[in-house]
Write a protein that holds these residues in place. Structure first.
Motif, PDB file in Angstrom:
ATOM      1  N   ASP A 169       9.168   8.451  -1.695  1.00 13.69           N
ATOM      2  CA  ASP A 169       8.118   8.180  -2.691  1.00 13.69           C
ATOM      3  C   ASP A 169       7.736   9.471  -3.412  1.00 13.69           C
ATOM      4  O   ASP A 169       6.571   9.658  -3.786  1.00 13.69           O
ATOM      5  N   HIS A 201       5.605   0.229   0.274  1.00 10.30           N
ATOM      6  CA  HIS A 201       4.299   0.653   0.822  1.00 10.30           C
ATOM      7  C   HIS A 201       3.927  -0.296   1.967  1.00 10.30           C
ATOM      8  O   HIS A 201       4.156   0.015   3.111  1.00 10.30           O
ATOM      9  N   HIS A 227       9.574   8.963  -7.652  1.00  9.13           N
ATOM     10  CA  HIS A 227       9.051   9.106  -9.025  1.00  9.13           C
ATOM     11  C   HIS A 227       9.386  10.549  -9.412  1.00  9.13           C
ATOM     12  O   HIS A 227       8.506  11.391  -9.545  1.00  9.13           O
ATOM     13  N   HIS A 240      13.262   5.248  -3.190  1.00  7.47           N
ATOM     14  CA  HIS A 240      11.977   5.112  -3.912  1.00  7.47           C
ATOM     15  C   HIS A 240      11.470   6.515  -4.246  1.00  7.47           C
ATOM     16  O   HIS A 240      10.955   7.222  -3.372  1.00  7.47           O
ATOM     17  N   LYS A 267      12.135   6.257 -10.634  1.00  9.19           N
ATOM     18  CA  LYS A 267      11.317   5.339 -11.433  1.00  9.19           C
ATOM     19  C   LYS A 267      10.760   6.056 -12.652  1.00  9.19           C
ATOM     20  O   LYS A 267      10.473   7.243 -12.589  1.00  9.19           O
ATOM     21  N   HIS A 323       5.544  -2.186  -5.882  1.00  9.32           N
ATOM     22  CA  HIS A 323       4.580  -1.415  -5.087  1.00  9.32           C
ATOM     23  C   HIS A 323       3.537  -2.455  -4.649  1.00  9.32           C
ATOM     24  O   HIS A 323       2.713  -2.883  -5.469  1.00  9.32           O
TER      25      HIS A 323
HETATM   26 FE    FE Z   1       5.889   4.866  -5.488  1.00  5.50          FE
END
Ligand code: FE
Ligand code: NIG
Length: 412
Positions: A324, A272, A82, A80, A149, A249
């Motif tokens: 994340d 999360h 970004h 996960h 992502k 999410h």
């Molecule tokens: Fe995220």
């Protein structure tokens, strides 16, 4: 040594024997420890793994590598991130330290929107260069598979640009990249007050992005400051119509019932989960959905409510851990630190946390060909300067990764 040189060694698919290793295969529920272990790789795959004494006689080997008794684990998987964006939000970090909340900043047009503005104005090469630096930082700690992502473009053209950058990283670096389309990350300014119209647009972009081969999974952000369960459902229906897997999410800032909704679509993962309730846990258990815990975001946002680890464990829901990485809630680039924090902040055991960044992370991406050391799987593994694999969650601010093998080839 009973291995014999190959008479017809093909340079395209070499058979390499990696011997004198202390293996932690993570194949099964424990560490999968094998002393005096060996791995035989054939091109990009593991052909055989076990104690050297069990290697079949007359096994054909082109090259031998003595690992000097070092610890070997599967390659790490950050499931996960970004990773592709421009700019940074250090000013926002300062405002939060002074008392502003993540939600307040988001509602005032900062947060994700600030990164969207910076990202939209960056060209593809700039985004690539910035993301490659971040990817290399994760890779230096043994990451061999990385999920990336989109979600900071929020137009068809700019979301496609982020996903193309992610694909380019996977082609250019010794790394396997898996993409998630996160068009439903935040409401872009041009759709203010019209979230349903924006969701229509997101659903409309999916076929073109899919045709271009840019999407491995579809993600959304279901929360008070993002999209409702009904809007999330529409994104999932559009993904399902194209045969694309979904993830979410979910329950980061409040319990919206997102996890149960995602599970109803057979989601690969819900991520999360600080506010996850029993219904969500039960739905995830039934659907075989993986729980991805993100201690970096919990820590940076100085949250106090922890995900329900004991109940997830009791229900047998697989737990993964990821970075994340993003410029707002988790501007960190160490998956090992995340594994450490999953233990100290969330109460995972070191064994659980290491499964969380290997076997269970693979599962969160729907990848059955990695995350463990077993015959037939991808030959992605890491050689560590450590005595025991539980040290992977023990040290922090120290990188014990010595060498990384990706698809059977040593990274230089
Ligand atoms: Fe995220
Ligand atoms: O996973 N929760 C939503 N999205 C990201 C944060 C994005 C941002 O703040 O830029 C996350 O934490």
């Amino acid at each position: 040594m009973n291995a014999t040189p190959a008479p017809d060694a093909s340079p395209r698919s070499p058979r390499r024997l990696w011997r004198n290793a202390r293996l932690a295969t993570l194949d099964g529920e424990g560490w999968g420890g094998i002393a005096q272990g060996a791995l035989l790789t054939a091109g990009p795959h593991i052909a055989w793994v076990g104690p050297l004494s069990g290697l079949p006689a007359h096994t054909v080997v082109d090259e031998e590598h003595d690992l000097d008794g070092r610890l070997v684990t599967p390659g790490l998987i950050d499931c996960h991130t970004h990773l592709v964006y421009s700019g940074q939000r250090a000013d926002e970090f300062e405002r939060r330290l002074a008392g502003a909340s993540y939600e307040e900043i988001a509602r005032a047009g900062g947060g994700i929107q600030a990164t969207v503005a910076a990202t939209r104005s960056a060209d593809e090469d700039t985004l690539y260069t910035q993301a490659a630096l971040r990817a290399r930082t994760l890779m230096a700690e043994g990451v061999t598979t990385l999920e990336i992502k989109s979600g900071y473009g929020l137009t068809l053209e700019s979301e496609a640009r982020l996903l193309r950058v992610a694909r380019r990283l996977g082609r250019a670096l010794p790394l396997s990249v898996h993409t998630s389309f996160l068009g439903a990350h935040a409401l872009p300014p041009e759709f203010t007050g019209r979230p349903d119209a924006y969701i229509d647009a997101v659903c409309g972009w999916l076929p073109a992005l899919h045709r271009e081969g840019l999407i491995d999974a579809v993600d959304a952000f279901c929360d008070r400051i993002a999209f409702s369960p009904a809007q999330t459902r529409r994104v999932f229906e559009a993904a399902q119509a194209l045969g694309l897997p979904v993830k979410l999410h979910a329950e980061q800032l409040s319990d919206q019932g997102g996890a149960a909704l995602a599970a109803a679509f057979g989601a690969l993962s819900c991520d999360h989960l600080e506010y996850l309730g029993d219904d969500g846990i039960e739905a995830m258990r039934r659907a075989g959905t993986t729980a991805v815990l993100l201690p970096g975001a919990f820590y940076v946002l100085r949250e106090t409510r922890v995900p329900p680890v004991a109940r997830l464990r009791e229900a047998g829901v697989p737990i993964a851990v990821a970075s994340d990485h993003n410029p707002g809630s988790s501007p960190g680039l160490s998956l090992l630190l995340m594994a450490h924090m999953a233990c100290t902040l969330f109460g995972l055991t070191p064994l659980e946390a290491v499964h969380g960044i290997t076997t269970h992370a693979a599962r969160a991406l729907g990848l059955g060909d990695r995350g463990r050391l077993a015959a037939g799987l991808r030959a992605d593994f890491v050689i560590w300067q450590l005595d025991h694999p539980n040290e992977l969650t023990y040290w922090f601010g120290y990188n014990p990764c010595q060498r990384v093998i990706v698809a059977g080839e040593a990274r230089t």
